[in-house]
Design an enzyme around this catalytic site. Structure first.
Site, PDB file in Angstrom:
ATOM      1  N   GLU A 124       0.846  -1.203   0.000  1.00 37.58           N
ATOM      2  CA  GLU A 124       0.000   0.000   0.000  1.00 37.58           C
ATOM      3  C   GLU A 124       0.875   1.246   0.000  1.00 37.58           C
ATOM      4  OE1 GLU A 124      -2.159  -1.176   3.542  1.00 37.58           O
ATOM      5  OE2 GLU A 124      -0.867   0.074   4.777  1.00 37.58           O
ATOM      6  N   LYS A 126       2.779   4.625   1.098  1.00 37.10           N
ATOM      7  CA  LYS A 126       3.232   5.254   2.340  1.00 37.10           C
ATOM      8  C   LYS A 126       2.860   6.720   2.232  1.00 37.10           C
ATOM      9  CE  LYS A 126       7.027   5.582   5.564  1.00 37.10           C
ATOM     10  NZ  LYS A 126       6.747   6.947   5.973  1.00 37.10           N
ATOM     11  N   ASP A 128       2.670  10.545   3.187  1.00 35.84           N
ATOM     12  CA  ASP A 128       3.592  11.478   3.835  1.00 35.84           C
ATOM     13  C   ASP A 128       2.780  12.533   4.571  1.00 35.84           C
ATOM     14  OD1 ASP A 128       5.846  12.784   4.577  1.00 35.84           O
ATOM     15  OD2 ASP A 128       6.175  13.762   2.649  1.00 35.84           O
ATOM     16  N   TYR A 236      -5.340   3.484   7.161  1.00 41.03           N
ATOM     17  CA  TYR A 236      -4.763   2.259   6.606  1.00 41.03           C
ATOM     18  C   TYR A 236      -4.491   1.184   7.648  1.00 41.03           C
ATOM     19  CZ  TYR A 236      -0.674   4.243   8.702  1.00 41.03           C
ATOM     20  OH  TYR A 236       0.175   4.790   9.619  1.00 41.03           O
ATOM     21  N   LYS A 325      11.139   3.496   0.099  1.00 39.43           N
ATOM     22  CA  LYS A 325      10.947   4.919  -0.187  1.00 39.43           C
ATOM     23  C   LYS A 325      11.300   5.216  -1.644  1.00 39.43           C
ATOM     24  CE  LYS A 325      10.543   7.625   3.536  1.00 39.43           C
ATOM     25  NZ  LYS A 325      11.450   8.207   4.263  1.00 39.43           N
ATOM     26  N   CYS A 419      20.770  47.857   1.937  1.00 39.23           N
ATOM     27  CA  CYS A 419      19.735  47.394   1.012  1.00 39.23           C
ATOM     28  C   CYS A 419      20.285  47.364  -0.417  1.00 39.23           C
ATOM     29  CB  CYS A 419      18.526  48.327   1.096  1.00 39.23           C
ATOM     30  SG  CYS A 419      17.300  47.994  -0.183  1.00 39.23           S
ATOM     31  N   CYS A 422      18.369  50.410  -2.376  1.00 37.77           N
ATOM     32  CA  CYS A 422      18.494  51.845  -2.092  1.00 37.77           C
ATOM     33  C   CYS A 422      19.673  52.165  -1.175  1.00 37.77           C
ATOM     34  CB  CYS A 422      17.197  52.366  -1.477  1.00 37.77           C
ATOM     35  SG  CYS A 422      16.900  51.715   0.171  1.00 37.77           S
ATOM     36  N   CYS A 437      14.919  46.360   4.975  1.00 36.09           N
ATOM     37  CA  CYS A 437      15.288  47.706   4.572  1.00 36.09           C
ATOM     38  C   CYS A 437      14.252  48.645   5.209  1.00 36.09           C
ATOM     39  CB  CYS A 437      15.233  47.812   3.050  1.00 36.09           C
ATOM     40  SG  CYS A 437      15.207  49.520   2.488  1.00 36.09           S
ATOM     41  N   CYS A 442      12.121  53.058  -0.686  1.00 36.10           N
ATOM     42  CA  CYS A 442      13.016  52.168  -1.435  1.00 36.10           C
ATOM     43  C   CYS A 442      12.292  51.694  -2.709  1.00 36.10           C
ATOM     44  CB  CYS A 442      13.364  50.978  -0.538  1.00 36.10           C
ATOM     45  SG  CYS A 442      14.097  49.612  -1.417  1.00 36.10           S
TER      46      CYS A 442
END
Ligand code: IVH
Length: 682
Positions: A124, A126, A128, A236, A325, A419, A422, A437, A442
C-alpha cells in the site's frame, strides 16, 4: 563529507551525527519545521547506526540503550498544553530502504523465520502526512491521538473533528468493541497555498510545505483556528483491537474499512510472493501521483496478523513490514549567484540563481535560500555545486552543498549590511529571521507594494504586470500607490511595449478599480496582519476608510475576528503621517469606496452568521456567500455557538452534526432560498 578513518575521527563523527539528529528530531517532531529532506535525514540516521554498530557492536555504550527497552525510538511530538493518551498498541516506526536488494533481503529474513517462501504480502502507499490514531468504543469515536513518543500521544480530537469524512461512527454490526484505527492527516496543495497567501498578506512567516502546515494545524492550541484550515484524512492501519482476533489478516481489515465507507488508501494489493510485491511497488510509483494525498513510498507488510505476532518487533519497528521509499527527485547544479530580493515590507530575501536544471518535470533556475542564517548554517557559497530538490515544497530548495566539489578559491557568503536597492542600512528586529530595509521609499519596496495593490486578491487591476510596474517606478511615474490614478494615456503610451490601444486598456483598468469594493482597498493597503477576511469584517463594520481611521482600539477589538494585535497594527497604520497623506491622496483622486447599503432591502442580516456546508444546486457556495454578505450577514466556515444558521445541502457531514449538538438552526437549500427572497424574516 569524506568517511572518517581513525577511531578518534569516527567517535567525533558519531557525536556530531547524534547532535545533528537530535536537532532535526526536535525540528521535525515538536516544531513541525524540518529543514532537511527525509532522504538526507535517513542517510544521517543510517550513517549513525552503522558507525554505532562498528564502534560498539554489543550496544554496551549506546546512549539510548536503556530507554529503548521501554520506549519506541520514534521521536516525540508531545506538548505540555495537551492531555496525553496511552495507545493500546504502540505506534511504531518503519524500517525503510531506497534499495531493491534490501527489500528482497527483508523477504529473505522473513522466509527464514517462517521456513517458507510462500509468504503473502500486502502493498500500500506510504502516506507522507501526520500520524494519527483514532480510538472507537462500540463504534463511536472517543479520541484522536498523535503518535507522541509511540506509547503515549496528545489528544487532538477537537482540532481534527471538522475533517470532512472523518468517521465519527463506524456503521454496521461487525464493529469490534474497541478499536484503534491508524491513519495520516494531510493537507492539499491548494489549501496550503491558500493559507500561505493569507499569511503573506498578514506579513506572517510562510509554511515550508503542506506536511508541516498539517502537523502545525493538528497541534494548534485553539481548535477554532484549526477549523479554519482544511485538513484531510486517510486510514490504513490497525492498532489495538478487542476482541483481539476480530480480524485475522490486513486484507480483512482493509475490507472492513471499505465496508464502513471510511477514507481508506486507494491502493491495496494482496500478493503471494515478494516478486509480485516488487511489481506492485513499481506500479504504485506510477499511480501515486494521481492520489489526493502525498506519498513518499510503498509499505510492504505480511498479510497475516498471526505472522505479525510471530515475527515481532524491534524497539523501533516491526519485522513484518518495511517501507520502500521512492527517490525524491534531486539534481546537482551550480550556484551561479546569490541575489537579494526586497519585498513590499522591506524584507531582504536571498535567492539562489542556478545553472538551469530539469527537476520533477520543470526547469529550475531559482531556489529559495530562506534567510541569512540559513546560508550561514549550510555554508552556501557562490560557485558551489549544490543539491536541489522539490520534494513537498512548491519552491525548489537548496538541500546541501557538495563540499567535495567546492572550488578552491571560494569564500563564505557575506550578507550585505545595506539594502541592495536603495543602499539604506538593513536592520533586524529581535526574534525576526529576516533583515529589512527600513526605507519606505526604497524603489523595490514601492514596486512590491504596487504589485500587491494591483494583485487579484486586492484591487485586481488588469494589464499592470511585472514589466509595467518596473517601468513606472524606474521612470519615477509612480512613487506611491495613489500615483497610479494620476497616470495618463500619453504617459502609458511611452512605456516600452505599449501602443495606444494597450495604453488605453491600462488606464481604463486603473480607473475602473476606483469602484472596487471597500474591503479590496483595505486589503491592498497592506496593513500588517490584515488579510482578506479581516478586511471584509472591517468593511462591514465601518463602511468607509475615514470611519475606520477614527476607530478606537475598543471599537476594533469588539469586532468578531479582530484581535488586539491586529487592532494595534490598524491603529499604528492610521496614525502614521505618511499613511494619512496617502489616504488623503486616494480620496482626492476619487478612490474612496464605501460599503453600499442596498436601499431596497437594507442590511437585515447584520450580526447574523451563516455557515454553508454540503452542496447547493441553485448557486455555488461562493455566490451564496456574496448574497449573504450583500444583506449584511457574515459567511463563516466553521460552526460555533455564534452561528445563526447552518445551510446544509446534500453531503453535509460533521458540521451538520455539530450544529445539531449546539442547537444551531439548520436550513436546507429551499429554506435558505426562501430566506434570501424574504430576508427580513430571518
Ligand atoms: S504501517 C507498525 N502503513 O509512516 C508500523 N505506516 O515511517 C505501522 N505511514 O508510523 C506503520 N503510510 O505514521 C504504515 N501505509 C502505511 C503508512 C504508514 C504512512 C506512516 C506511519 C508510520 C510511519 C513510519
Amino acid at each position: 563529507m569524506s568517511s572518517p578513518q581513525s577511531e578518534k575521527e569516527k567517535t567525533a563523527r558519531l557525536q556530531q551525527l547524534r547532535a545533528e539528529i537530535k536537532h532535526h528530531d526536535e525540528l521535525y517532531y515538536r516544531q513541525a519545521q524540518p529543514d532537511i529532506s527525509d532522504q538526507v535525514y535517513d542517510q544521517k540516521k543510517r550513517e549513525l547506526d552503522d558507525l554505532q554498530t562498528e564502534l560498539d557492536p554489543l550496544g554496551l555504550f549506546s546512549e539510548t540503550q536503556n530507554q529503548q527497552a521501554t520506549k519506541p525510538d520514534v521521536g516525540d511530538d508531545r506538548l505540555d498544553a495537551f492531555t496525553s493518551h496511552r495507545h493500546l498498541q504502540p505506534m511504531l516506526s518503519l524500517d525503510n530502504t531506497y534499495d531493491e536488494q534490501e527489500f528482497f533481503e527483508f523477504d529473505q529474513r522473513l522466509q527464514r523465520i517462517f521456513g517458507t517462501d510462500n509468504l503473502t504480502y500486502v502493498v500500500e502507499p506510504k502516506i507522507d502526512g501526520v500520524a494519527i490514531s483514532l480510538t472507537y468504543q462500540k463504534g463511536r469515536l472517543i479520541t484522536a491521538t498523535t503518535r507522541g513518543n509511540g506509547v503515549e500521544g496528545d489528544i487532538v480530537t477537537q482540532n481534527i473533528l471538522h475533517i470532512e469524512g472523518l468517521p465519527q461512527v463506524l456503521p454496521g454490526s461487525s464493529v469490534p468493541d474497541l478499536i484503534e484505527i491508524r491513519g495520516e492527516i494531510f493537507m492539499s496543495h491548494q489549501e496550503f497555498e491558500r493559507i500561505n497567501e493569507e499569511r503573506e498578506k498578514k506579513n506572517l512567516p510562510l509554511y515550508a510545505n503542506p506536511r508541516n502546515l498539517a502537523a502545525g494545524t493538528v497541534k494548534l492550541l485553539d481548535p477554532k483556528e484549526a477549523r479554519q484550515r482544511k485538513l484531510e484524512i486517510v486510514l490504513y492501519g490497525l492498532g489495538g483491537c478487542q476482541p483481539v482476533n476480530h480480524f485475522s489478516t490486513l486484507s480483512e481489515f482493509h475490507q472492513a474499512l471499505l465496508d464502513w465507507e471510511v477514507p481508506a488508501v486507494e491502493y491495496f494489493r494482496k500478493v503471494p510472493h515478494a516478486k509480485e510485491a516488487w511489481q506492485s511497488i513499481v506500479e504504485l510509483d506510477e499511480l501515486r501521483h494521481g492520489y489526493g494525498y502525498p506519498t513518499d513510498g510503498a509499505v510492504i507488510k505480511l498479510d497475516s496478523f498471526a505472522q505479525h505476532t510471530e515475527a515481532g518487533s524491534t524497539s523501533k519497528s516491526p519485522r513484518w513490514a518495511i517501507a520502500y521509499k521512492f527517490e525524491t527527485e534531486r539534481q546537482e547544479t551550480t550556484l551561479e549567484d546569490i541575489r537579494l530580493q526586497v519585498g513590499r515590507t522591506g524584507a531582504v530575501t536571498p535567492v539562489a540563481w542556478l545553472t538551469p536544471v530539469q527537476l520533477a518535470g520543470t526547469q529550475v533556475s531559482r531556489a529559495s535560500l530562506h534567510n541569512a542564517d540559513e546560508i550561514a548554517r549550510k555554508d552556501i557559497r557562490i560557485g558551489d555545486r549544490v543539491i536541489v530538490e522539490k520534494a513537498g515544497e512548491i519552491i525548489p530548495q537548496v538541500v546541501e552543498v557538495v563540499l567535495s566539489k567546492r572550488p578552491a578559491q571560494s569564500i563564505p557568503f557575506t550578507f550585505p549590511d545595506s539594502c541592495p536597492s536603495c543602499t539604506t542600512s538593513v536592520v533586524r528586529e529581535a526574534g525576526e529571521a529576516a533583515w529589512k530595509c527600513p526605507n519606505p521609499d526604497c524603489p523595490e519596496q514601492v514596486k512590491g507594494r504596487l504589485r500587491y495593490f494591483a494583485s487579484r486578491g486586492c484591487m485586481d487591476i488588469d494589464h499592470l504586470g511585472e514589466a509595467v510596474v518596473e517601468q513606472l517606478v524606474e521612470q519615477n511615474l509612480v512613487a506611491r500607490t495613489s500615483d497610479l490614478y494620476r497616470l495618463t494615456t500619453e504617459q502609458a503610451c511611452n512605456l516600452e511595449g505599449f501602443a495606444e490601444k494597450s495604453a488605453e486598456n491600462l488606464i481604463r483598468s486603473i480607473a475602473q478599480s476606483k469602484d472596487q469594493e471597500l474591503w479590496r482597498l483595505l486589503c491592498a493597503l497592506g496593513i500588517k496582519h490584515v488579510g482578506a477576511a479581516a478586511a471584509k469584517d472591517l468593511a462591514r463594520s465601518f463602511r468607509s476608510l475615514s470611519k475606520l481611521a477614527e476607530a478606537s482600539m475598543e471599537q476594533l477589538v469588539s469586532i468578531d475576528g479582530i484581535g488586539e494585535i491586529m487592532a494595534l497594527s490598524i491603529r499604528q497604520y492610521f496614525e502614521d503621517p505618511g499613511n494619512q497623506s496617502l489616504l488623503a491622496d486616494f480620496a482626492s483622486l476619487g478612490v474612496s469606496p464605501e460599503l453600499e447599503i442596498n436601499e431596497s432591502t437594507g442590511t437585515p442580516w447584520v450580526g447574523k452568521t451563516f455557515v454553508l456546508t454540503g452542496s447547493l444546486t441553485a448557486m455555488t457556495r461562493d455566490e451564496a456567500g456574496s448574497r449573504i454578505e450583500a444583506l449584511g450577514g457574515k459567511s463563516s466556515s466553521s460552526v460555533s455557538k455564534r452561528t445563526t444558521f447552518l445551510v446544509a445541502g446534500p453531503g453535509a457531514g460533521s458540521k451538520l452534526d455539530k450544529a445539531q449538538k449546539l442547537g444551531v438552526s439548520v436550513l436546507d437549500e429551499s429554506a435558505f432560498l426562501a430566506l434570501l427572497e424574504n430576508p427580513e424574516s430571518a
